[in-house]
Scaffold this active site. Structure first.
Site, PDB file in Angstrom:
ATOM      1  CG  ASN A   1      -1.755   1.120   1.466  1.00 16.16           C
ATOM      2  OD1 ASN A   1      -1.811   1.935   0.410  1.00 16.16           O
ATOM      3  ND2 ASN A   1      -2.609   1.387   2.271  1.00 16.16           N
ATOM      4  CD1 TRP A   2       3.630   0.943  -2.772  1.00 15.74           C
ATOM      5  CD2 TRP A   2       3.851   2.069  -4.698  1.00 15.74           C
ATOM      6  NE1 TRP A   2       4.793   0.448  -3.784  1.00 15.74           N
ATOM      7  CE2 TRP A   2       4.298   0.945  -4.844  1.00 15.74           C
ATOM      8  CE3 TRP A   2       3.586   3.095  -5.643  1.00 15.74           C
ATOM      9  CZ2 TRP A   2       5.135   0.733  -6.020  1.00 15.74           C
ATOM     10  CZ3 TRP A   2       4.033   2.628  -7.020  1.00 15.74           C
ATOM     11  CH2 TRP A   2       5.015   1.598  -7.105  1.00 15.74           C
ATOM     12  CE  LYS A   3      -0.655   3.454   4.708  1.00 20.16           C
ATOM     13  NZ  LYS A   3      -0.375   3.401   6.199  1.00 20.16           N
TER      14      LYS A   3
ATOM     15  CG  HIS B   1      -6.239   1.642   5.110  1.00 20.31           C
ATOM     16  ND1 HIS B   1      -5.673   2.465   5.698  1.00 20.31           N
ATOM     17  CD2 HIS B   1      -4.857   0.620   4.923  1.00 20.31           C
ATOM     18  CE1 HIS B   1      -4.679   2.042   6.166  1.00 20.31           C
ATOM     19  NE2 HIS B   1      -3.963   1.463   5.590  1.00 20.31           N
TER      20      HIS B   1
ATOM     21  CD  GLU C   1      -3.473   5.532   6.445  1.00 21.33           C
ATOM     22  OE1 GLU C   1      -3.471   5.257   5.377  1.00 21.33           O
ATOM     23  OE2 GLU C   1      -2.576   4.821   7.291  1.00 21.33           O
TER      24      GLU C   1
ATOM     25  CD  GLU D   1      -3.473  -2.485   7.289  1.00 22.42           C
ATOM     26  OE1 GLU D   1      -2.353  -2.800   6.707  1.00 22.42           O
ATOM     27  OE2 GLU D   1      -4.289  -1.310   6.933  1.00 22.42           O
TER      28      GLU D   1
ATOM     29  N   GLY E   1       1.976   2.601  10.862  1.00 18.97           N
ATOM     30  CA  GLY E   1       3.010   3.771  10.680  1.00 18.97           C
ATOM     31  C   GLY E   1       3.641   3.967  12.190  1.00 18.97           C
TER      32      GLY E   1
ATOM     33  CB  SER F   1       4.748  -1.300  12.141  1.00 12.02           C
ATOM     34  OG  SER F   1       4.399   0.039  12.473  1.00 12.02           O
TER      35      SER F   1
ATOM     36  N   GLY G   1       2.730  -1.019   4.314  1.00 10.86           N
ATOM     37  CA  GLY G   1       2.660   0.377   4.144  1.00 10.86           C
ATOM     38  C   GLY G   1       4.224   0.835   3.955  1.00 10.86           C
ATOM     39  N   GLY G   2       4.851   1.561   4.960  1.00 11.20           N
ATOM     40  CA  GLY G   2       6.065   2.315   4.725  1.00 11.20           C
ATOM     41  C   GLY G   2       7.001   1.629   4.058  1.00 11.20           C
TER      42      GLY G   2
HETATM   43  P1  13P Z   1       2.704   0.513   7.866  1.00  4.79           P
HETATM   44  O1  13P Z   1       3.344  -0.719   7.170  1.00  4.79           O
HETATM   45  O2  13P Z   1       3.426   1.888   7.192  1.00  4.79           O
HETATM   46  O3  13P Z   1       2.540   0.708   9.476  1.00  4.79           O
HETATM   47  O4  13P Z   1       1.182   0.618   7.188  1.00  4.79           O
HETATM   48  C1  13P Z   1       0.360  -0.368   7.432  1.00  4.79           C
HETATM   49  C2  13P Z   1      -0.835  -0.273   6.458  1.00  4.79           C
HETATM   50  O5  13P Z   1      -1.566   0.762   6.687  1.00  4.79           O
HETATM   51  C3  13P Z   1      -0.853  -0.804   5.151  1.00  4.79           C
HETATM   52  O6  13P Z   1      -2.149  -0.688   4.691  1.00  4.79           O
END
Ligand code: 13P
Length: 259
Positions: free
Chosen positions: A17-19, A103, A105, A175, A181, A217, A238-239
């Protein structure tokens, strides 16, 4: 070992997930680097989910490779007066195979409700997209012992509009919001417990086929704990997915776990 047998029946799944990161050029570069690093790895299904603006360019870069294209959200209607939104047929047109839905977010910042997620999941399946359905409790909910209730509520709504034969193709990502994050993670034991709770909400026919991911994470140095957790079939990253080296290390770990 029953968990090993159960996992062997399901192909591991790792999604990036590159967000809201990377313009087209940087996205294409990252996609090519990921393909170069994981292209030969068998077993895990690998999906890159760039922002909508890069779907076309990244999709072209992934053409003819085993790495799939996915989106980060979509609307439930196929078309209409929904300014700024993107529909399932549009994602299919771009070559998407999967879409992240619900998600935290999206729920937290854009007011996405449980029933919206249900509509989106139905639309995604209806157009042949694999929904990667996100569920997870916030920190306060965890501290007040509401984790299971929150997961059950979110998942019930997410799958409420599906026919039984549409259920096995689902991917569900656990999640925990407090782990996203933050560098904090659930333990493998907690992830396994929630994975069992998630599977229990699917009927007997689908429970063994739905893939359950852990997200929050995930890094190369902690992915092993989650892949060893019974019932966890991969990760939503994510990150660490913005770094081809880190992401491909996670994919390789999933490939090894599948053997
Ligand atoms: P991180 O891996 O940056 O914690 O993000 C997780 C995430 O929200 C993937 O959808």
């Amino acid at each position: 070992m029953p968990s090993g047998r159960a996992r062997a029946a399901r192909i591991p799944f790792v999604a990036a997930n590159w967000k809201m990161h990377l313009t087209r050029e940087a996205g294409v570069r990252l996609a090519r680097d990921v393909v170069a690093a994981v292209g030969e790895v068998e077993a895990p299904e690998v999906v890159l989910c760039p922002p909508a603006t890069s779907l076309d360019a990244v999709g072209r870069a992934l053409q003819g490779t085993p790495v799939q294209l996915g989106a980060q959200t979509m609307h439930w209607e196929p078309q209409g007066a929904y300014t700024g939104e993107i529909s399932a047929p549009m994602l299919v047109d771009l070559g998407c195979r999967a879409v992240i839905l619900g998600h935290s977010e999206r729920r937290q910042y854009f007011g996405e409700r449980d029933e919206d997620v249900g509509r989106k999941v139905r639309a995604a399946r209806g157009h042949g997209l694999t929904p990667i359905v996100c569920v997870g409790e916030g920190r306060g909910e965890r501290e007040s012992g509401e984790t299971d209730a929150v997961i059950s509520r979110q998942l019930t709504a997410a799958i409420a509009m599906l026919a039984p034969d549409q259920l096995p193709a689902l991917v569900v990502a656990y999640e925990p919001v407090w782990a996203i994050g933050t560098g904090l993670t659930a333990t493998g034991e907690e992830a396994a417990r929630v994975a069992a709770l998630i599977r229990a909400q699917f009927g007997a026919a689908a429970a063994g086929r739905v893939r359950v991911l852990y997200g929050g994470s995930v890094k190369p140095d902690n992915i092993g704990e989650f892949l060893e957790a019974p019932g966890i079939d991969g990760a939503l990253v994510g990150g660490a997915s913005l770094d081809a080296g880190a992401f491909s290390a996670i994919v390789r770990a999933a490939a090894t776990a599948a053997r």
